[in-house]
Scaffold this motif. Structure first.
Motif, PDB file in Angstrom:
ATOM      1  N   ALA A   1      24.875 -16.456  42.117  1.00  0.00           N
ATOM      2  CA  ALA A   1      25.083 -15.541  43.248  1.00  0.00           C
ATOM      3  C   ALA A   1      26.299 -14.657  43.015  1.00  0.00           C
ATOM      4  N   HIS A   2      27.383 -15.232  42.498  1.00  0.00           N
ATOM      5  CA  HIS A   2      28.582 -14.433  42.205  1.00  0.00           C
ATOM      6  C   HIS A   2      28.280 -13.367  41.150  1.00  0.00           C
TER       7      HIS A   2
ATOM      8  N   GLY B   1      21.720  -7.868  49.555  1.00  0.00           N
ATOM      9  CA  GLY B   1      21.234  -8.827  48.574  1.00  0.00           C
ATOM     10  C   GLY B   1      21.817 -10.184  48.927  1.00  0.00           C
ATOM     11  N   GLU B   2      20.999 -11.063  49.445  1.00  0.00           N
ATOM     12  CA  GLU B   2      21.463 -12.433  49.751  1.00  0.00           C
ATOM     13  C   GLU B   2      21.120 -13.280  48.536  1.00  0.00           C
TER      14      GLU B   2
ATOM     15  N   HIS C   1      32.001 -10.693  51.198  1.00  0.00           N
ATOM     16  CA  HIS C   1      31.556 -11.941  50.573  1.00  0.00           C
ATOM     17  C   HIS C   1      31.403 -11.729  49.071  1.00  0.00           C
ATOM     18  N   THR C   2      31.498 -12.812  48.311  1.00  0.00           N
ATOM     19  CA  THR C   2      31.390 -12.720  46.852  1.00  0.00           C
ATOM     20  C   THR C   2      30.066 -13.251  46.318  1.00  0.00           C
ATOM     21  N   SER C   3      29.171 -13.678  47.197  1.00  0.00           N
ATOM     22  CA  SER C   3      27.871 -14.175  46.738  1.00  0.00           C
ATOM     23  C   SER C   3      26.715 -13.438  47.408  1.00  0.00           C
ATOM     24  N   ALA C   4      27.000 -12.259  47.913  1.00  0.00           N
ATOM     25  CA  ALA C   4      25.998 -11.358  48.477  1.00  0.00           C
ATOM     26  C   ALA C   4      26.418  -9.944  48.076  1.00  0.00           C
TER      27      ALA C   4
END
Length: 140
Positions: free
Chosen positions: A91-92, A122-123, A45-48
């Motif tokens: 997030a990104h 890291g969420e 994923h790119t946002s975690a």
């Protein structure tokens, strides 16, 4: 030589930093067979993000979240990528700063983490949902 690769779906968690070390090791009974090796953990994923840090005091995870929220604020006027909500671009950036993988040595059937180390998810989204990680265990 042992080579195991598994894709693991993590439970959905609230925004913040969460220890996933026990979830990872529970998925890998093969760890017990490895005298010397490595475990690579990659998030798809790119946002975690993934990182290794303090595993004992939960205030460290709180402070991580506070630091990153101040470092990369929502609704910054210079963000153009805003269609997916005010938490998406931050997030990104947080994920890019922390990284998408960690590698941990394996020694005598266990992760060779330091006494106070754990693997963090890291969420960085308010509603990131369930995340996928890929575990690759190599060793002898």
């Amino acid at each position: 030589m042992i080579c195991v690769q598994k894709r693991l779906r993590l439970p959905a968690v609230r925004r913040g930093f969460h220890l996933i070390t026990d979830l990872v090791t529970a998925e890998l009974p093969e760890l017990e067979q490895v005298k010397a090796g490595t475990l690579h953990v990659f998030i798809q994923h790119t946002s975690a993000s993934l990182s290794i840090n303090e595993n004992a005091d939960p205030t460290v995870r709180h402070d991580f979240e506070q630091f990153f929220n101040r470092t990369v604020p929502e609704n910054a006027p210079y963000f153009r990528h805003t269609l997916e909500g005010p938490d998406d671009m931050p997030a990104h950036l947080k994920a890019a700063l922390l990284g998408s993988s960690v590698t941990v040595p394996v020694a005598n059937g266990e992760l060779a983490l330091g006494t106070w180390q754990g693997i963090y998810l890291g969420e960085h989204r308010n509603d990131g949902g369930r995340r996928w990680i890929v575990l690759t265990l190599l060793g002898a």
